[in-house]
Design a protein around this motif. Structure first.
Motif, PDB file in Angstrom:
ATOM      1  N   LYS A 272      21.896  -8.537 -74.357  1.00 26.09           N
ATOM      2  CA  LYS A 272      20.702  -8.319 -74.526  1.00 26.09           C
ATOM      3  C   LYS A 272      20.233  -6.765 -73.784  1.00 26.09           C
ATOM      4  CE  LYS A 272      19.503 -13.129 -75.203  1.00 26.09           C
ATOM      5  NZ  LYS A 272      18.752 -14.311 -74.951  1.00 26.09           N
ATOM      6  N   ARG A 273      19.031  -6.596 -73.984  1.00 24.79           N
ATOM      7  CA  ARG A 273      18.600  -5.232 -73.672  1.00 24.79           C
ATOM      8  C   ARG A 273      18.697  -5.144 -71.834  1.00 24.79           C
ATOM      9  NH1 ARG A 273      16.351  -0.860 -75.461  1.00 24.79           N
ATOM     10  NH2 ARG A 273      15.349   0.425 -73.663  1.00 24.79           N
ATOM     11  N   ASP A 274      18.110  -6.290 -71.246  1.00 21.87           N
ATOM     12  CA  ASP A 274      18.128  -6.317 -69.794  1.00 21.87           C
ATOM     13  C   ASP A 274      19.578  -5.959 -69.258  1.00 21.87           C
ATOM     14  OD1 ASP A 274      15.361  -6.098 -69.819  1.00 21.87           O
ATOM     15  OD2 ASP A 274      15.201  -8.184 -69.342  1.00 21.87           O
ATOM     16  N   SER A 275      20.599  -6.979 -69.728  1.00 20.14           N
ATOM     17  CA  SER A 275      21.825  -7.024 -69.204  1.00 20.14           C
ATOM     18  C   SER A 275      22.589  -5.619 -69.407  1.00 20.14           C
ATOM     19  CB  SER A 275      22.376  -8.225 -70.207  1.00 20.14           C
ATOM     20  OG  SER A 275      21.835  -9.362 -69.648  1.00 20.14           O
ATOM     21  N   ALA A 276      22.210  -5.208 -70.914  1.00 19.32           N
ATOM     22  CA  ALA A 276      22.949  -3.867 -71.199  1.00 19.32           C
ATOM     23  C   ALA A 276      22.507  -2.783 -70.262  1.00 19.32           C
ATOM     24  CB  ALA A 276      22.575  -3.274 -72.662  1.00 19.32           C
ATOM     25  N   GLN A 277      21.356  -2.540 -69.820  1.00 15.43           N
ATOM     26  CA  GLN A 277      20.834  -1.658 -68.920  1.00 15.43           C
ATOM     27  C   GLN A 277      21.327  -1.863 -67.562  1.00 15.43           C
ATOM     28  OE1 GLN A 277      16.568  -0.608 -69.131  1.00 15.43           O
ATOM     29  NE2 GLN A 277      16.689   0.680 -67.381  1.00 15.43           N
ATOM     30  N   LYS A 278      21.190  -3.069 -67.092  1.00 10.79           N
ATOM     31  CA  LYS A 278      21.671  -3.322 -65.821  1.00 10.79           C
ATOM     32  C   LYS A 278      23.240  -3.015 -65.797  1.00 10.79           C
ATOM     33  CE  LYS A 278      18.997  -7.041 -64.102  1.00 10.79           C
ATOM     34  NZ  LYS A 278      18.525  -6.425 -62.918  1.00 10.79           N
TER      35      LYS A 278
ATOM     36  N   ALA B 295      32.086   7.035 -77.448  1.00 10.89           N
ATOM     37  CA  ALA B 295      32.960   7.732 -78.599  1.00 10.89           C
ATOM     38  C   ALA B 295      32.292   9.046 -78.580  1.00 10.89           C
ATOM     39  CB  ALA B 295      33.149   6.927 -79.895  1.00 10.89           C
ATOM     40  N   LEU B 296      31.311   9.567 -78.422  1.00 13.02           N
ATOM     41  CA  LEU B 296      30.800  10.867 -78.547  1.00 13.02           C
ATOM     42  C   LEU B 296      30.461  11.533 -76.990  1.00 13.02           C
ATOM     43  CD1 LEU B 296      28.025  10.674 -81.232  1.00 13.02           C
ATOM     44  CD2 LEU B 296      30.404  11.451 -81.533  1.00 13.02           C
ATOM     45  N   GLY B 297      30.940  10.557 -75.771  1.00 13.71           N
ATOM     46  CA  GLY B 297      30.747  11.212 -74.726  1.00 13.71           C
ATOM     47  C   GLY B 297      29.527  10.698 -74.101  1.00 13.71           C
ATOM     48  N   TYR B 298      28.626   9.971 -74.871  1.00 18.73           N
ATOM     49  CA  TYR B 298      27.096   9.688 -74.323  1.00 18.73           C
ATOM     50  C   TYR B 298      27.024   8.317 -75.119  1.00 18.73           C
ATOM     51  CZ  TYR B 298      25.480  11.923 -78.288  1.00 18.73           C
ATOM     52  OH  TYR B 298      25.058  12.230 -79.626  1.00 18.73           O
ATOM     53  N   THR B 299      26.002   7.838 -74.469  1.00 18.48           N
ATOM     54  CA  THR B 299      25.799   6.335 -75.143  1.00 18.48           C
ATOM     55  C   THR B 299      24.105   6.151 -74.644  1.00 18.48           C
ATOM     56  OG1 THR B 299      25.941   4.065 -75.735  1.00 18.48           O
ATOM     57  CG2 THR B 299      26.189   4.563 -73.534  1.00 18.48           C
ATOM     58  N   SER B 300      23.365   5.251 -75.355  1.00 16.27           N
ATOM     59  CA  SER B 300      22.302   4.745 -74.983  1.00 16.27           C
ATOM     60  C   SER B 300      22.138   3.164 -74.793  1.00 16.27           C
ATOM     61  CB  SER B 300      21.029   5.079 -76.043  1.00 16.27           C
ATOM     62  OG  SER B 300      21.489   4.259 -77.434  1.00 16.27           O
ATOM     63  N   ILE B 301      21.110   2.664 -74.456  1.00 15.25           N
ATOM     64  CA  ILE B 301      20.839   1.294 -74.191  1.00 15.25           C
ATOM     65  C   ILE B 301      21.075   0.546 -75.564  1.00 15.25           C
ATOM     66  CG2 ILE B 301      19.646  -0.794 -73.271  1.00 15.25           C
ATOM     67  CD1 ILE B 301      18.375   1.256 -71.505  1.00 15.25           C
ATOM     68  N   LYS B 302      20.606   1.049 -76.497  1.00 19.59           N
ATOM     69  CA  LYS B 302      20.767   0.518 -77.815  1.00 19.59           C
ATOM     70  C   LYS B 302      22.017   0.217 -78.449  1.00 19.59           C
ATOM     71  CE  LYS B 302      18.367   0.440 -82.405  1.00 19.59           C
ATOM     72  NZ  LYS B 302      17.137   1.108 -83.188  1.00 19.59           N
ATOM     73  N   THR B 303      22.720   1.456 -78.293  1.00 17.98           N
ATOM     74  CA  THR B 303      23.958   1.594 -78.593  1.00 17.98           C
ATOM     75  C   THR B 303      25.043   0.907 -78.030  1.00 17.98           C
ATOM     76  OG1 THR B 303      23.684   3.816 -79.290  1.00 17.98           O
ATOM     77  CG2 THR B 303      25.841   3.259 -79.307  1.00 17.98           C
ATOM     78  N   PHE B 304      24.960   0.651 -76.829  1.00 18.70           N
ATOM     79  CA  PHE B 304      25.633  -0.350 -76.078  1.00 18.70           C
ATOM     80  C   PHE B 304      25.519  -1.688 -76.227  1.00 18.70           C
ATOM     81  CE2 PHE B 304      26.883  -2.319 -71.941  1.00 18.70           C
ATOM     82  CZ  PHE B 304      28.116  -2.177 -72.025  1.00 18.70           C
ATOM     83  N   MET B 305      24.275  -1.842 -76.414  1.00 22.59           N
ATOM     84  CA  MET B 305      23.758  -3.307 -76.922  1.00 22.59           C
ATOM     85  C   MET B 305      24.668  -3.763 -78.183  1.00 22.59           C
ATOM     86  SD  MET B 305      19.925  -3.202 -76.386  1.00 22.59           S
ATOM     87  CE  MET B 305      19.396  -4.710 -77.404  1.00 22.59           C
ATOM     88  N   TYR B 306      24.649  -2.872 -79.180  1.00 24.60           N
ATOM     89  CA  TYR B 306      25.398  -2.955 -80.373  1.00 24.60           C
ATOM     90  C   TYR B 306      26.843  -3.293 -80.197  1.00 24.60           C
ATOM     91  CZ  TYR B 306      27.399  -2.173 -84.975  1.00 24.60           C
ATOM     92  OH  TYR B 306      28.236  -2.373 -86.007  1.00 24.60           O
TER      93      TYR B 306
END
Length: 213
Positions: free
Chosen positions: A172-178, A156-167
């Motif tokens: 899970k973290r590994d899947s989100a990062q992959k 929404a802000l033009g960027y994201t992090s692994i934690k935000t995408f997980m939410y």
């Protein structure tokens, strides 16, 4: 066919690549929650390997002290289970080696290279594998539209992090990062990844690839 009750339990997770129908391709990993503690290792060695109670834990603590000291001095530490060495990282972008100094280098963790013997012993599984009960994570993992919506909301802000995408995705973290890393690859990459402290920030590569709101 009777249900398999032995073997290494595994679970499935969706990766960033998709099949011809748009469904995420799966990857397998050992089921989460299966672990052995230092106490269990110490107890096992005391009962079955003729060690004194607490001896294995003391050995590990001693190794931690000595190996940590040697690693901090730049040595590679070789052991029967494998070797340990520092990971270093260049700050910024550099192409001229003559312009790189010690001030451009930072500590980036420890790498472990398992020995051939450890790799062989770890692969001595004679009971096969069995799938963990339950679905592959959350239902949206199977749904490209749901994953696209999770990506849109997290960006929404033009960027994201692994934690935000997980939410937003429920991964899970590994899947989100992959998943996010997969969108940073190839000529048609949609995202770019930038180091941010110990983590990463993912942002849209160019306006033409902006996720529609």
């Amino acid at each position: 066919m009777p249900r398999k009750t032995n073997g290494i339990e595994f679970e499935l997770h969706p990766g960033p690549k998709h099949d011809e129908e748009g469904r995420p391709l799966l990857y397998a990993r050992p089921a989460s929650g299966r672990k052995k503690t230092m106490k269990q290792l110490d107890d096992f060695c005391a009962e079955y390997r003729n060690l004194q109670k607490g001896e294995m834990e003391r050995l590990f603590n001693l190794f931690l002290d000595v190996a940590g000291r040697w690693l901090s001095q730049g040595y590679r530490v070789e052991t029967p289970i494998g070797s340990f060495a520092l990971k270093l990282k260049l700050t910024g972008d550099h192409s001229d080696p003559d312009r790189v100094t010690g001030r451009d280098i930072i500590y980036n963790g420890v790498e472990f290279t398992p020995s051939k013997e450890l790799v062989t012993l770890a692969g001595n599984n004679h009971e096969g594998y069995r799938k963990k009960d339950g679905t592959v994570g959350n239902n949206q993992m199977y749904d490209p539209q749901a994953m696209e919506e999770a990506l849109r909301r997290s960006l929404a802000l033009g960027y994201t992090s692994i934690k935000t995408f997980m939410y937003f995705s429920g991964l899970k973290r590994d899947s989100a990062q992959k998943f996010l890393d997969g969108l940073c690859k190839g000529e048609d990459a949609r995202l770019i990844r930038v180091q941010n402290g110990k983590g990463y920030i993912y942002s849209l590569k160019k306006k033409s690839n902006t996720v529609e709101k």
